[in-house]
Write an enzyme that holds these catalytic residues in place. Structure first.
Site, short mmCIF file in Angstrom:
data_model
loop_
_atom_site.label_atom_id
_atom_site.label_comp_id
_atom_site.label_asym_id
_atom_site.label_seq_id
_atom_site.Cartn_x
_atom_site.Cartn_y
_atom_site.Cartn_z
N SER A 2 0.85 -1.06 0.09
CA SER A 2 0.07 -0.05 -0.06
C SER A 2 0.82 1.13 0.05
O SER A 2 0.41 2.18 -0.31
CB SER A 2 -0.92 -0.24 1.11
OG SER A 2 -0.07 0.10 2.37
N GLY A 4 2.59 1.83 2.80
CA GLY A 4 2.77 1.86 4.13
C GLY A 4 3.95 1.12 4.94
O GLY A 4 4.34 0.40 4.37
N VAL A 5 4.26 1.59 6.08
CA VAL A 5 5.01 0.61 6.63
C VAL A 5 4.88 -0.71 7.25
O VAL A 5 5.69 -1.82 6.98
CB VAL A 5 5.68 1.34 8.23
CG1 VAL A 5 4.42 1.24 9.18
CG2 VAL A 5 6.96 0.64 8.76
N ASP A 6 3.37 -1.27 7.54
CA ASP A 6 3.31 -2.59 7.58
C ASP A 6 3.43 -3.62 6.19
O ASP A 6 3.95 -4.51 6.42
CB ASP A 6 1.96 -2.69 8.05
CG ASP A 6 1.49 -1.91 9.38
OD1 ASP A 6 2.40 -1.86 10.24
OD2 ASP A 6 0.55 -1.45 9.59
N SER A 7 3.00 -2.98 5.14
CA SER A 7 3.03 -4.02 4.24
C SER A 7 4.66 -3.91 3.53
O SER A 7 5.14 -5.13 3.08
CB SER A 7 2.37 -3.49 2.78
OG SER A 7 2.49 -2.11 2.72
N LEU A 26 -2.02 -1.47 -5.67
CA LEU A 26 -3.19 -1.39 -6.26
C LEU A 26 -3.83 0.36 -6.56
O LEU A 26 -3.68 0.97 -5.51
CB LEU A 26 -4.51 -1.94 -5.37
CG LEU A 26 -4.32 -3.12 -5.02
CD1 LEU A 26 -5.30 -3.81 -4.30
CD2 LEU A 26 -4.02 -4.36 -6.14
N CYS A 95 -13.62 -3.70 0.88
CA CYS A 95 -12.63 -3.65 -0.03
C CYS A 95 -11.48 -4.83 0.06
O CYS A 95 -11.30 -5.42 -0.65
CB CYS A 95 -11.54 -2.28 0.37
SG CYS A 95 -10.05 -2.11 -0.86
N GLY A 119 0.35 -7.03 4.98
CA GLY A 119 0.62 -6.34 6.18
C GLY A 119 -0.54 -6.36 7.21
O GLY A 119 -0.39 -5.62 8.25
N CYS A 193 -10.64 6.32 2.40
CA CYS A 193 -9.64 6.88 1.17
C CYS A 193 -10.33 7.50 0.24
O CYS A 193 -9.63 8.54 -0.44
CB CYS A 193 -8.89 5.53 0.82
SG CYS A 193 -9.65 4.49 -0.36
#
Length: 393
Positions: A2, A4-7, A26, A95, A119, A193
């Site tokens: 995405s 972000g840090v998690d993914s 995506l 989603c 993530g 979003c």
């Protein structure tokens, strides 16, 4: 990925585990400026660049897949339709159900990949008989199993969740910093979003024609007017603009939305408490519990019901789970073919549950499955002419 840090850390851990990893971002809008930017969203142009930088550092291939048309139809248009029908949907859950673990997974499998890795903070484990189960993450404060409650048994066979055992988000950020990932200190995304400024009411007003209607109390007396029922949700207190004060002077809350009559029903806080939920389109995150499985494998006859089974029921992503007992009932479907509905009897009341929300069922840390709330029952609201509790749809 995405952006972000998690993914990014999930991808890094997948690489470390020896998997052949490809990063995919995506694209969910043909006009990415209509999605939030900075710390207030995901899937924007700047997020795609952050994801590309992370993939480059990890040395993995990186692609942007355009799912904007399907996202518009399956998530955005669905969101508008649900509000127009007087329901309160969860677009992030939708989603996950229709894009990340349906469209994305379908394409990945068709291209020869084995799994989709994300993530999300949740855990997939092998249960009895080798059946995969979905469980809460180790970090309950960040647990995202609620929004993954829509995953099916087949999808769980192709999901990797590398952050499952991570004890805290702080550890993920520290790991990202050690790896040199530029997103280590990037703020978390939040809210919806596809609503650029966070003004859900204003955004909906541009898509659902305004229609003035009446605001009534639980007894049916008109206490005000509204510009459109879609602008309200169950449990709302602010913005009612009721000119007539309540007899006891206490604040009033939205209890029910009636889109057919374009009415909003208000009442005291205690009338928000519900002790029973009904849910449509139930699905199971893995193998159904034996009570449900027995019903589903039997004859499809309306009126049949399963034995009840103990659960913990949760209706918000970070809400508190409530002890309850659940059962399945077969009811007449739209084409006369009986379909299952979920009935959840709560041991203690929940407040402000709105049709359209998802009720996710747990046993311990295991996610059993979910259903979309279609009706609730409040012991504090006598049904007109029935002498019993009211059911709001």
């Amino acid at each position: 990925m995405s952006g972000g840090v998690d993914s990014a850390v999930a991808a890094a851990r997948a690489v470390d585990a020896g998997h052949d990893v490809t990063g995919v971002h995506l694209a969910l809008s043909r006009a990415p400026g209509t999605l939030r930017t900075g710390s207030r969203g995901c899937c924007t142009v700047e997020d795609s660049r952050d994801a590309w930088r992370a993939a480059d550092l990890l040395g993995i291939p990186y692609y942007v897949w355009d799912f904007s048309e399907r996202f518009q139809a399956e998530v955005v248009d669905d969101f508008v339709a649900e509000y127009a029908a007087g329901r309160t949907p969860n677009p992030c859950l939708r989603c996950n159900e229709r894009i990340k673990f349906a469209a994305l997974l379908e394409k990945a499998l068709a291209l020869g990949f084995d799994a989709v890795c994300t993530g999300h903070y949740a855990k997939v484990v092998e249960g009895p008989g080798g059946h995969r189960e979905l469980h809460r993450a180790a970090d309950w404060a960040k647990d995202q199993s609620y929004v993954l409650g829509v995953l099916t048994a087949q999808q769980l066979e192709h999901v990797l969740l590398p952050l499952a055992e991570t004890p805290s988000k702080a550890e993920v950020r520290a790991e990202a910093a050690r790896r040199g990932l530029s997103v280590a200190s990037k703020p978390d995304s939040h809210d919806i979003c596809f609503i650029p400024d966070g003004d859900t009411r204003g955004w909906l007003a541009e898509r659902i024609p305004p229609a003035e209607g009446e605001i009534k109390d639980a007894a049916g007396a008109v206490v005000g007017t509204h510009p459109g029922a879609h602008a309200f949700t169950v449990g709302q207190r602010k913005g009612l603009r009721i000119g007539t004060p309540a007899p006891d002077g206490r604040p009033r809350f939205v209890l029910e939305i009636r889109p057919k009559d374009n009415e909003v029903v208000v009442g005291p806080r205690e009338a928000l408490a519900v002790d029973e939920l009904r849910g449509i389109r139930p699905s199971w995150a893995g193998r159904p519990v034996p009570e449900a499985e027995q019903l589903l494998q039997g004859p499809r006859e309306a009126g049949r019901t399963s034995s009840s089974f103990p659960v913990l029921a949760q209706v918000r992503a970070h809400g508190d789970p409530v002890p309850a007992r659940a059962r399945l009932e077969l009811v007449e479907g739209p084409d006369t073919e009986p379909v299952p509905e979920l009935v959840v009897r709560l041991d203690e009341p929940m407040n402000g549950v709105a049709p359209g929300q998802s009720v996710v069922l747990y046993q311990g840390t295991r996610v059993l499955g979910q259903a979309t709330v279609s009706a609730t029952r409040s012991p504090a609201r006598p049904a007109a002419g029935a002498g019993g509790p009211a059911t709001g749809r």
